[in-house]
Motif scaffolding. Sequence first.
Motif, short mmCIF file in Angstrom:
data_model
loop_
_atom_site.label_atom_id
_atom_site.label_comp_id
_atom_site.label_asym_id
_atom_site.label_seq_id
_atom_site.Cartn_x
_atom_site.Cartn_y
_atom_site.Cartn_z
N VAL A 23 4.08 -2.03 3.07
CA VAL A 23 4.03 -0.61 2.70
C VAL A 23 5.14 -0.30 1.70
O VAL A 23 6.19 -0.93 1.69
CB VAL A 23 4.15 0.32 3.93
CG1 VAL A 23 3.06 -0.01 4.95
CG2 VAL A 23 5.52 0.20 4.58
N TYR A 79 7.43 6.20 3.23
CA TYR A 79 7.45 5.02 4.10
C TYR A 79 7.18 5.41 5.55
O TYR A 79 6.44 4.72 6.26
CB TYR A 79 8.82 4.34 4.02
CG TYR A 79 9.03 3.49 2.80
CD1 TYR A 79 8.78 2.13 2.83
CD2 TYR A 79 9.52 4.04 1.61
CE1 TYR A 79 9.00 1.33 1.72
CE2 TYR A 79 9.74 3.26 0.49
CZ TYR A 79 9.48 1.90 0.54
OH TYR A 79 9.68 1.12 -0.56
N MET A 109 3.55 6.18 5.93
CA MET A 109 2.77 4.95 5.80
C MET A 109 2.84 4.13 7.09
O MET A 109 1.83 3.59 7.56
CB MET A 109 3.29 4.11 4.63
CG MET A 109 2.74 4.50 3.27
SD MET A 109 0.93 4.35 3.15
CE MET A 109 0.67 2.69 3.74
N ILE A 130 -0.66 3.27 8.91
CA ILE A 130 -1.17 1.90 8.84
C ILE A 130 -1.18 1.23 10.21
O ILE A 130 -1.97 0.33 10.48
CB ILE A 130 -0.34 1.06 7.83
CG1 ILE A 130 -1.18 -0.07 7.23
CG2 ILE A 130 0.93 0.52 8.45
CD1 ILE A 130 -2.10 0.37 6.13
N THR A 159 0.84 -1.20 0.00
CA THR A 159 0.00 0.00 0.00
C THR A 159 0.87 1.25 0.00
O THR A 159 1.89 1.31 0.70
CB THR A 159 -0.92 -0.01 1.24
OG1 THR A 159 -1.70 -1.21 1.22
CG2 THR A 159 -1.84 1.20 1.26
N VAL A 197 -3.75 4.42 0.92
CA VAL A 197 -3.88 4.09 2.33
C VAL A 197 -5.24 4.47 2.92
O VAL A 197 -5.76 3.76 3.80
CB VAL A 197 -2.73 4.75 3.15
CG1 VAL A 197 -2.86 6.28 3.17
CG2 VAL A 197 -2.68 4.18 4.56
#
Length: 311
Positions: free
Chosen positions: A100, A108, A111, A115, A47, A78
Amino acid sequence: MNKLAVNLPGIALKNPIMPASGCFGFGENFAKHYDLGKLGALVIKSTTLEERIGNPQPQYHHAGNRILNSVGLKNPGVEAVLAHKLPYLEQFDVPIIASVAGSKEEDYIEMCQRIAAAPNVKAIELNISCPNVKEGGVAFGTSPEVAARLTAQCKAVSSLPIYVKLSPNVTDIVEIAKAVEAAGADAISMINTITGMAFDLASRQPVLGGITGGLSGASLKFVALRMVRQVAQAVSIPIIGIGGIQTVDDVLEMILAGATAVQIGSANYKNPLVCPEVIAGLPHRMEELGIESIQAFIEESQKLIKAQNKF
Protein backbone atom coordinates in the motif's frame (compact mmCIF):
# COMPACT_ATOMS: atom_id res chain seq x y z
CA MET A 1 9.06 -32.50 5.56
CA ASN A 2 9.09 -29.47 3.29
CA LYS A 3 12.73 -28.38 3.27
CA LEU A 4 11.87 -25.05 1.64
CA ALA A 5 9.20 -23.91 4.12
CA VAL A 6 9.68 -20.68 6.07
CA ASN A 7 7.48 -18.60 8.34
CA LEU A 8 6.87 -14.87 8.32
CA PRO A 9 4.57 -13.11 10.80
CA GLY A 10 1.04 -14.20 9.94
CA ILE A 11 2.09 -16.36 6.98
CA ALA A 12 3.38 -19.91 6.51
CA LEU A 13 5.23 -19.99 3.16
CA LYS A 14 5.85 -23.22 1.26
CA ASN A 15 9.13 -21.67 0.05
CA PRO A 16 10.95 -18.34 0.57
CA ILE A 17 10.33 -16.97 -2.94
CA MET A 18 7.90 -14.20 -3.85
CA PRO A 19 7.79 -11.55 -6.58
CA ALA A 20 8.55 -7.99 -5.56
CA SER A 21 5.83 -5.37 -5.68
CA GLY A 22 5.82 -3.38 -8.90
CA CYS A 23 7.47 -6.10 -10.98
CA PHE A 24 4.59 -8.56 -11.09
CA GLY A 25 1.47 -6.43 -11.38
CA PHE A 26 -1.41 -8.47 -9.99
CA GLY A 27 -0.15 -11.74 -11.44
CA GLU A 28 -2.41 -12.07 -14.48
CA ASN A 29 0.34 -12.08 -17.11
CA PHE A 30 2.50 -14.52 -15.14
CA ALA A 31 -0.40 -16.91 -14.54
CA LYS A 32 -0.27 -17.59 -18.30
CA HIS A 33 3.16 -19.17 -17.76
CA TYR A 34 2.77 -21.11 -14.48
CA ASP A 35 0.57 -21.85 -11.48
CA LEU A 36 1.01 -18.94 -9.07
CA GLY A 37 0.39 -21.41 -6.25
CA LYS A 38 4.03 -22.45 -6.65
CA LEU A 39 5.10 -19.16 -5.06
CA GLY A 40 5.77 -18.80 -1.35
CA ALA A 41 3.70 -15.61 -1.38
CA LEU A 42 2.69 -12.96 -3.90
CA VAL A 43 3.21 -9.24 -3.33
CA ILE A 44 0.77 -7.20 -5.38
CA LYS A 45 1.53 -3.91 -7.07
CA SER A 46 1.49 -0.94 -4.69
CA THR A 47 -2.11 0.24 -4.41
CA THR A 48 -3.41 3.70 -3.57
CA LEU A 49 -6.87 4.95 -2.67
CA GLU A 50 -7.46 6.46 -6.10
CA GLU A 51 -6.36 5.30 -9.54
CA ARG A 52 -2.96 6.63 -10.60
CA ILE A 53 -1.86 6.86 -14.22
CA GLY A 54 1.79 7.23 -13.25
CA ASN A 55 4.60 9.43 -14.53
CA PRO A 56 5.05 10.69 -18.10
CA GLN A 57 6.45 8.29 -20.69
CA PRO A 58 8.96 6.80 -21.08
CA GLN A 59 8.72 5.04 -17.72
CA TYR A 60 11.49 2.48 -18.25
CA HIS A 61 15.11 2.55 -19.38
CA HIS A 62 16.81 -0.84 -19.87
CA ALA A 63 20.60 -1.01 -19.98
CA GLY A 64 21.73 -4.62 -19.89
CA ASN A 65 21.02 -6.04 -16.45
CA ARG A 66 20.26 -2.59 -15.11
CA ILE A 67 16.85 -0.99 -15.22
CA LEU A 68 15.69 2.52 -14.39
CA ASN A 69 11.97 2.88 -13.80
CA SER A 70 9.85 5.95 -13.27
CA VAL A 71 6.42 4.34 -13.19
CA GLY A 72 5.07 6.57 -10.45
CA LEU A 73 2.87 4.06 -8.59
CA LYS A 74 0.58 3.42 -11.56
CA ASN A 75 -2.35 1.33 -10.31
CA PRO A 76 -6.14 1.06 -10.72
CA GLY A 77 -6.99 2.18 -7.18
CA VAL A 78 -8.21 0.24 -4.17
CA GLU A 79 -11.83 -0.21 -5.29
CA ALA A 80 -10.76 -1.98 -8.50
CA VAL A 81 -8.17 -4.04 -6.64
CA LEU A 82 -10.76 -5.22 -4.09
CA ALA A 83 -13.43 -5.85 -6.71
CA HIS A 84 -11.36 -7.53 -9.41
CA LYS A 85 -7.62 -8.04 -8.80
CA LEU A 86 -7.68 -9.77 -5.41
CA PRO A 87 -10.72 -11.97 -6.21
CA TYR A 88 -8.89 -13.15 -9.35
CA LEU A 89 -5.98 -14.31 -7.18
CA GLU A 90 -8.24 -16.37 -4.90
CA GLN A 91 -8.04 -19.26 -7.38
CA PHE A 92 -4.38 -19.78 -6.52
CA ASP A 93 -3.08 -21.41 -3.34
CA VAL A 94 -0.82 -18.50 -2.44
CA PRO A 95 -0.93 -15.98 0.42
CA ILE A 96 -1.12 -12.35 -0.69
CA ILE A 97 0.93 -9.50 0.73
CA ALA A 98 -0.76 -6.22 -0.16
CA SER A 99 1.62 -3.34 -0.85
CA VAL A 100 0.00 0.00 0.00
CA ALA A 101 1.06 3.57 -0.67
CA GLY A 102 -0.23 7.10 -0.33
CA SER A 103 0.67 10.77 -0.45
CA LYS A 104 -0.18 11.46 3.21
CA GLU A 105 -0.40 9.42 6.39
CA GLU A 106 -4.19 9.31 6.35
CA ASP A 107 -4.04 7.56 2.96
CA TYR A 108 -1.97 4.71 4.40
CA ILE A 109 -4.28 4.32 7.38
CA GLU A 110 -7.38 4.09 5.19
CA MET A 111 -5.61 1.73 2.76
CA CYS A 112 -4.68 -0.63 5.60
CA GLN A 113 -8.26 -0.66 6.84
CA ARG A 114 -9.74 -1.32 3.40
CA ILE A 115 -7.26 -3.80 1.93
CA ALA A 116 -7.42 -5.98 5.06
CA ALA A 117 -11.01 -6.85 4.14
CA ALA A 118 -9.82 -9.11 1.32
CA PRO A 119 -9.82 -12.74 2.55
CA ASN A 120 -6.62 -13.72 0.73
CA VAL A 121 -4.55 -10.79 2.03
CA LYS A 122 -2.42 -12.14 4.89
CA ALA A 123 -0.08 -9.19 5.49
CA ILE A 124 0.37 -5.56 4.46
CA GLU A 125 3.60 -4.07 3.14
CA LEU A 126 3.97 -0.31 3.61
CA ASN A 127 5.75 1.27 0.65
CA ILE A 128 7.23 4.24 2.51
CA SER A 129 9.32 5.56 -0.38
CA CYS A 130 6.42 7.80 -1.35
CA PRO A 131 6.42 11.59 -0.90
CA ASN A 132 4.92 12.84 2.33
CA VAL A 133 2.94 15.95 1.39
CA LYS A 134 2.71 17.21 4.96
CA GLU A 135 6.48 16.95 5.37
CA GLY A 136 7.19 18.95 2.23
CA GLY A 137 7.51 16.14 -0.29
CA VAL A 138 10.13 14.16 1.59
CA ALA A 139 9.69 10.37 1.38
CA PHE A 140 8.11 8.84 4.48
CA GLY A 141 10.97 6.37 4.75
CA THR A 142 13.77 8.93 5.02
CA SER A 143 12.81 10.14 8.50
CA PRO A 144 12.91 7.74 11.47
CA GLU A 145 10.26 9.75 13.29
CA VAL A 146 7.86 9.88 10.33
CA ALA A 147 8.42 6.21 9.46
CA ALA A 148 7.82 5.17 13.07
CA ARG A 149 4.69 7.29 13.41
CA LEU A 150 3.24 5.90 10.19
CA THR A 151 4.04 2.31 11.23
CA ALA A 152 2.37 2.77 14.61
CA GLN A 153 -0.72 4.33 13.05
CA CYS A 154 -1.11 1.48 10.56
CA LYS A 155 -0.57 -1.14 13.27
CA ALA A 156 -3.32 0.49 15.33
CA VAL A 157 -5.97 0.07 12.62
CA SER A 158 -4.99 -3.30 11.15
CA SER A 159 -5.44 -6.83 12.44
CA LEU A 160 -2.92 -8.03 9.84
CA PRO A 161 0.88 -8.07 10.21
CA ILE A 162 2.57 -4.90 8.97
CA TYR A 163 5.77 -5.23 6.95
CA VAL A 164 7.65 -2.00 6.24
CA LYS A 165 9.57 -1.65 2.97
CA LEU A 166 12.68 0.46 3.47
CA SER A 167 14.29 2.87 1.05
CA PRO A 168 18.08 2.70 0.54
CA ASN A 169 18.12 6.43 -0.24
CA VAL A 170 18.92 7.39 3.34
CA THR A 171 21.99 8.27 5.38
CA ASP A 172 21.48 5.47 7.90
CA ILE A 173 19.07 2.64 7.03
CA VAL A 174 19.72 0.98 10.40
CA GLU A 175 18.26 3.98 12.20
CA ILE A 176 15.08 3.73 10.10
CA ALA A 177 14.85 -0.03 10.68
CA LYS A 178 15.19 0.31 14.45
CA ALA A 179 12.56 3.06 14.48
CA VAL A 180 9.92 1.01 12.65
CA GLU A 181 10.68 -2.06 14.77
CA ALA A 182 10.16 -0.02 17.93
CA ALA A 183 6.89 1.27 16.47
CA GLY A 184 5.56 -2.26 16.06
CA ALA A 185 6.55 -3.40 12.56
CA ASP A 186 6.24 -7.17 12.25
CA ALA A 187 8.87 -7.49 9.50
CA ILE A 188 11.04 -5.38 7.20
CA SER A 189 11.26 -5.61 3.41
CA MET A 190 14.47 -4.22 1.95
CA ILE A 191 15.65 -2.66 -0.19
CA ASN A 192 13.65 -0.56 -2.59
CA THR A 193 15.35 0.91 -5.65
CA ILE A 194 18.20 3.45 -5.61
CA THR A 195 17.42 6.79 -7.22
CA GLY A 196 19.27 7.33 -10.49
CA MET A 197 19.03 8.86 -13.93
CA ALA A 198 20.33 8.55 -17.50
CA PHE A 199 20.64 10.90 -20.48
CA ASP A 200 20.00 10.69 -24.20
CA LEU A 201 23.09 12.27 -25.76
CA ALA A 202 21.37 13.17 -29.05
CA SER A 203 18.57 15.16 -27.40
CA ARG A 204 20.65 16.21 -24.37
CA GLN A 205 17.63 15.30 -22.23
CA PRO A 206 16.99 12.72 -19.49
CA VAL A 207 15.72 9.46 -20.96
CA LEU A 208 12.91 9.07 -18.42
CA GLY A 209 9.72 11.08 -18.53
CA GLY A 210 9.91 11.47 -14.77
CA ILE A 211 13.55 12.73 -15.02
CA THR A 212 14.87 10.42 -12.27
CA GLY A 213 13.95 6.81 -11.60
CA GLY A 214 14.62 3.82 -9.41
CA LEU A 215 17.65 1.69 -10.28
CA SER A 216 17.16 -2.08 -10.08
CA GLY A 217 18.84 -5.13 -11.56
CA ALA A 218 21.78 -7.41 -10.84
CA SER A 219 24.15 -4.76 -9.48
CA LEU A 220 21.66 -3.77 -6.78
CA LYS A 221 22.28 -7.10 -5.02
CA PHE A 222 25.60 -6.01 -3.59
CA VAL A 223 24.11 -2.91 -1.99
CA ALA A 224 21.13 -4.90 -0.72
CA LEU A 225 23.33 -7.58 0.85
CA ARG A 226 25.31 -4.99 2.76
CA MET A 227 22.19 -3.20 4.02
CA VAL A 228 20.38 -6.43 4.94
CA ARG A 229 23.39 -7.54 6.98
CA GLN A 230 23.61 -4.16 8.74
CA VAL A 231 19.92 -4.22 9.64
CA ALA A 232 20.03 -7.90 10.66
CA GLN A 233 22.69 -6.98 13.21
CA ALA A 234 20.41 -4.33 14.73
CA VAL A 235 16.84 -5.70 14.75
CA SER A 236 15.15 -8.91 15.83
CA ILE A 237 12.15 -8.93 13.44
CA PRO A 238 12.34 -10.90 10.17
CA ILE A 239 13.79 -9.33 7.03
CA ILE A 240 12.58 -9.97 3.47
CA GLY A 241 15.59 -9.43 1.21
CA ILE A 242 15.13 -7.61 -2.10
CA GLY A 243 17.54 -6.37 -4.74
CA GLY A 244 19.19 -7.96 -7.76
CA ILE A 245 18.08 -11.51 -7.01
CA GLN A 246 18.11 -13.69 -10.14
CA THR A 247 19.53 -17.09 -9.18
CA VAL A 248 19.38 -19.78 -6.51
CA ASP A 249 22.75 -18.64 -5.17
CA ASP A 250 21.46 -15.06 -4.91
CA VAL A 251 18.64 -16.33 -2.69
CA LEU A 252 20.99 -18.27 -0.42
CA GLU A 253 23.40 -15.34 -0.22
CA MET A 254 20.56 -13.05 0.85
CA ILE A 255 19.57 -15.51 3.59
CA LEU A 256 23.20 -15.66 4.69
CA ALA A 257 23.12 -11.85 4.98
CA GLY A 258 20.16 -12.10 7.35
CA ALA A 259 16.95 -12.51 5.34
CA THR A 260 14.19 -15.01 6.13
CA ALA A 261 12.61 -14.80 2.66
CA VAL A 262 13.25 -12.92 -0.57
CA GLN A 263 11.44 -10.99 -3.26
CA ILE A 264 12.52 -11.28 -6.90
CA GLY A 265 11.99 -8.04 -8.81
CA SER A 266 13.19 -6.90 -12.21
CA ALA A 267 14.42 -10.39 -13.19
CA ASN A 268 10.73 -11.14 -13.88
CA TYR A 269 10.85 -8.73 -16.84
CA LYS A 270 13.47 -10.75 -18.71
CA ASN A 271 12.34 -14.18 -17.61
CA PRO A 272 8.71 -14.59 -16.50
CA LEU A 273 9.60 -18.06 -15.21
CA VAL A 274 12.42 -16.90 -12.94
CA CYS A 275 10.48 -17.49 -9.69
CA PRO A 276 9.44 -21.11 -10.33
CA GLU A 277 12.87 -21.87 -11.81
CA VAL A 278 14.61 -20.63 -8.67
CA ILE A 279 12.18 -22.57 -6.47
CA ALA A 280 12.83 -25.75 -8.48
CA GLY A 281 16.60 -25.25 -8.30
CA LEU A 282 16.84 -24.69 -4.56
CA PRO A 283 16.75 -28.33 -3.33
CA HIS A 284 19.65 -29.51 -5.52
CA ARG A 285 21.86 -26.55 -4.62
CA MET A 286 21.02 -26.97 -0.94
CA GLU A 287 22.09 -30.61 -1.13
CA GLU A 288 25.38 -29.60 -2.79
CA LEU A 289 26.06 -27.12 0.03
CA GLY A 290 24.98 -29.43 2.83
CA ILE A 291 21.95 -27.32 3.76
CA GLU A 292 19.34 -29.51 5.45
CA SER A 293 16.49 -27.01 5.07
CA ILE A 294 15.93 -23.31 4.48
CA GLN A 295 14.90 -22.90 8.12
CA ALA A 296 18.11 -24.61 9.27
CA PHE A 297 20.12 -22.31 7.00
CA ILE A 298 18.33 -19.26 8.43
CA GLU A 299 19.24 -20.37 11.94
CA GLU A 300 22.86 -21.04 10.91
CA SER A 301 23.07 -17.61 9.28
CA GLN A 302 21.64 -15.88 12.35
CA LYS A 303 24.29 -17.51 14.54
CA LEU A 304 27.02 -16.31 12.18
CA ILE A 305 25.60 -12.78 12.23
CA LYS A 306 25.64 -12.69 16.04
CA ALA A 307 29.19 -14.04 16.13
CA GLN A 308 30.64 -11.56 13.65
CA ASN A 309 31.63 -7.98 14.33
CA LYS A 310 29.18 -5.30 13.37
CA PHE A 311 29.88 -2.77 10.62
